[in-house]
Design a protein around this motif. Structure first.
Motif, short mmCIF file in Angstrom:
data_model
loop_
_atom_site.label_atom_id
_atom_site.label_comp_id
_atom_site.label_asym_id
_atom_site.label_seq_id
_atom_site.Cartn_x
_atom_site.Cartn_y
_atom_site.Cartn_z
N VAL A 13 6.10 -12.62 -7.56
CA VAL A 13 7.17 -13.56 -7.23
C VAL A 13 7.82 -13.11 -5.93
O VAL A 13 8.21 -11.94 -5.80
N TRP A 14 7.93 -14.02 -4.97
CA TRP A 14 8.60 -13.77 -3.69
C TRP A 14 10.01 -14.32 -3.78
O TRP A 14 10.21 -15.50 -4.06
N LEU A 15 11.01 -13.47 -3.51
CA LEU A 15 12.41 -13.88 -3.54
C LEU A 15 12.98 -13.82 -2.13
O LEU A 15 12.74 -12.87 -1.39
N ASP A 16 13.76 -14.82 -1.78
CA ASP A 16 14.38 -14.92 -0.46
C ASP A 16 15.64 -14.06 -0.42
O ASP A 16 16.56 -14.27 -1.21
N VAL A 17 15.67 -13.08 0.48
CA VAL A 17 16.87 -12.25 0.65
C VAL A 17 17.32 -12.24 2.11
O VAL A 17 18.14 -11.41 2.51
#
Length: 181
Positions: free
Chosen positions: A99-103
């Motif tokens: 899972v890629w999370l935007d930070v």
């Protein structure tokens, strides 16, 4: 002349008080379990908190319930923008997901819920690379600088697989949809 240079240098060193100028708070990315659910959240660190003040602040507004247990994480462009966090998740009953999370550009005072940018079912992507699908036991990952290639460490022994099963590394290119061992 030489003596006056040394005296000036000594004066400058003595004048330094050791104080530090305030800096922006740092955001820490953490995962944890609460009430049987796995969560990702940001914590604000204030390294210059005065005595009696909280140094760490849990930013509840950023909290995201994850679909599985986090096993490992890596950061996209860790030497640059650090724009995304990639999590390796173990799904129940037997599966894995990345899972890629935007930070990117999160402001401590105005941070909202973490956003999922992409999710990949790793069991389906890597299933053809193993003679026995039960030998899939992902334990670690690394992501390329641009976030499109994953290196995944598979260790069947860690999940109680065959004792003669050897660990291996899978390379998964998300951009092209290709994978290899």
């Amino acid at each position: 002349m030489r003596r006056s240079v040394w005296l000036l240098l000594l004066f400058l060193l003595a004048a330094c008080t050791g104080t530090q100028s305030p800096r922006e708070p740092r955001l820490l990315f953490v995962t944890h379990e609460q009430g049987g659910e796995h969560r990702a959240v940001l914590i604000e660190e204030n390294a210059f908190a005065a005595a009696g003040e909280e140094r760490l602040t849990y930013l509840a507004a950023t909290e995201l319930v994850l679909p599985g247990e986090p096993l490992a994480l890596d950061v996209v462009d860790r030497a640059g923008s650090r724009s995304q966090v990639v999590l390796l998740l173990r799904l129940q009953p037997a599966g894995y997901s990345a899972v890629w999370l935007d930070v990117e550009a999160i402001e401590p005072g105005a941070a909202g819920q973490l956003q999922v940018l992409r999710s990949v079912d790793l069991a389906s992507e890597l299933g053809d690379l193993l003679p026995d699908p039960a030998d899939l036991c992902l334990v670690d990952l690394q992501v390329s600088r641009d976030g499109t290639v994953l290196g995944l460490y598979n260790n069947p022994r860690a999940c109680g697989g065959a004792t003669d099963a050897r660990g291996n590394v899978f390379i998964l290119d998300i951009g092209t949809g290709t994978s290899r061992s």
